[in-house]
Design an enzyme around this catalytic site. Structure first.
Site, short mmCIF file in Angstrom:
data_model
loop_
_atom_site.label_atom_id
_atom_site.label_comp_id
_atom_site.label_asym_id
_atom_site.label_seq_id
_atom_site.Cartn_x
_atom_site.Cartn_y
_atom_site.Cartn_z
N CYS A 1 -1.00 2.56 2.48
CA CYS A 1 -0.85 1.38 3.57
C CYS A 1 0.48 0.34 2.78
CB CYS A 1 -2.11 0.46 3.68
SG CYS A 1 -3.42 1.57 4.56
N HIS B 1 0.12 -6.48 6.56
CA HIS B 1 -0.64 -5.24 6.97
C HIS B 1 -1.72 -5.25 7.67
CE1 HIS B 1 -2.37 -1.16 6.75
NE2 HIS B 1 -3.22 -1.71 5.84
N ASN C 1 -5.40 -0.18 12.41
CA ASN C 1 -4.51 0.10 11.20
C ASN C 1 -3.83 1.56 11.15
OD1 ASN C 1 -3.96 0.58 8.63
ND2 ASN C 1 -6.04 -0.30 7.55
#
Ligand code: UT7
Length: 341
Positions: A123, A265, A295
């Site tokens: 990520c 994020h 996500n």
């Protein structure tokens, strides 16, 4: 790549931006019909209401090409030639174990023989890729770089796992960087990158790589899926993003309250609010699109930026911060350019 040996101070400048999510939407209600979960649990624990998933046969490069096309088009519309001599794709769901996904993306975008490679930092991948491309431009190794975060996490999740399926979505986001001056709007400022490999097992796909293959035994099916120890990761995510963000704020000479937009994020709304609180960035200045996309791992930051771009004004101070498997983390500062997307 053609080296540019000019001695003028140089920065990588944001010149184009684009995002893409595949059309198929999966709502929390749809998941509640087949997993032991509820819309209430997912939205209250994560802030996510729906996510997009790739169609059967749609691979990460297909999403990357869509986002890359949009970033190049945005650059052209803002006066920068839609060209790149460097293409970096941040992904941990590549089309194949090898070759990298970036060369195929570059070819399909008509970018000729551009240098092209992947970055795997889960990520945090987009911030790592942005730092790498920015460094290539400031060092004179590249004139323009296309940086893409693209993922199809739906291809690595156990479809019956209620602890991961509700959280992740598929998508891609891209920016075109050009060489410019450090004092112009759009210039990338300072970066901070870090990792803690001692905690690799907190976010992992155990099988499919040399560690498992070296045993000569086929992998148990559960080891081929993505696994995350969510609660432990939560704590590290808040602490590492806040710490890393503070490092780049100090290096840039900005304070938290001076930040116009925190582009963090998009892992979890509670994590983003905690990071904003620690940095003293007002919560309404923390960009959030995770309610609609979930996500998206390496695609998360450029997708969030593309989603919120119409609310940014030229000169706004942006703080990017990411955290992911590895463990890895990274942050960057930039001022917002006069950019139509
Ligand atoms: O992107 C890379 C970085 N990733 C992150 O930053 C993710 C960080 N972690 C998180 O966002 C959160 O930890 C999660 C959203 C993954 C989980 O939320 P949580 O509040 O930490 O829940 P938990 O894992 O502690 O689970 C609490 C309970 C458990 O039940 P028991 O053991 O208390 O009986 C889980 O089994 O919730 C249960 N649970 C669910 N219940 C309904 C877990 N997933 C679900 C679900 N629906 N989907």
């Amino acid at each position: 790549m053609r080296p540019n040996l000019s001695a003028e101070p140089r920065a990588a400048v944001l010149a184009g931006l684009g995002g893409y999510v595949p059309p198929t939407v999966v709502t929390n209600e749809m998941l509640a019909q087949r997993l032991n979960t509820t819309d209430e649990w997912i939205s209250s624990r994560t802030g996510i209401r729906e996510r997009h998933v790739a169609a059967p046969g749609q691979a990460t490069s297909d999403l990357a090409v869509e986002a890359g096309t949009r970033a190049l088009k945005s650059a052209a519309g803002n006066g920068t030639p839609p060209e790149a001599d460097l293409v970096v794709v941040a992904t941990t769901t590549p089309d194949h174990p090898l070759p990298g996904t970036a060369p195929a993306v570059a070819a399909r975008l008509g970018l000729g023989n551009a240098a092209a490679f992947d970055i795997a930092a889960v990520c945090s991948g987009f911030v790592y890729a942005l730092a790498t491309a920015s460094a290539a431009i400031t060092a004179g190794l590249a004139r323009q770089a296309l940086v893409i975060g693209a993922e199809t996490f739906s291809t690595i999740l156990d479809p019956n796992d209620r602890t991961t399926v509700p959280i992740f979505g598929d998508g891609a986001g891209a920016v075109l960087l050009r060489a410019g001056r450090p004092d112009e709007a759009g210039a990338l400022g300072r970066f901070d990158l870090g990792s803690d490999g001692d905690l690799a097992e907190l976010i992992i796909v155990p099988a499919g790589g040399s560690r498992q293959r070296s045993t000569g035994q086929p992998a148990p099916v559960e080891d081929t899926y993505f696994a995350m120890q969510g609660r432990a990761v939560f704590v590290h995510a808040v602490n590492r993003m806040a710490q890393s963000a503070r490092t780049v704020l100090d290096a840039t000479g900005w304070t938290g309250p001076e930040v116009d937009w925190l582009v963090g994020h998009q892992a979890n709304a509670r994590i983003l609010r905690a990071v904003a609180d620690q940095l003293e960035v007002p919560t309404d200045r923390a960009v959030m699109n995770l309610d609609r996309v979930g996500n998206t791992s390496a695609a998360s930051i450029p997708l969030a930026m593309a989603d919120a771009a119409e609310r940014f004004t030229p000169g706004d101070r942006l703080l990017l911060t990411a955290f992911g498997g590895g463990l890895t983390w990274g942050s960057a500062t930039l001022t917002w350019p006069n950019l139509e997307i």
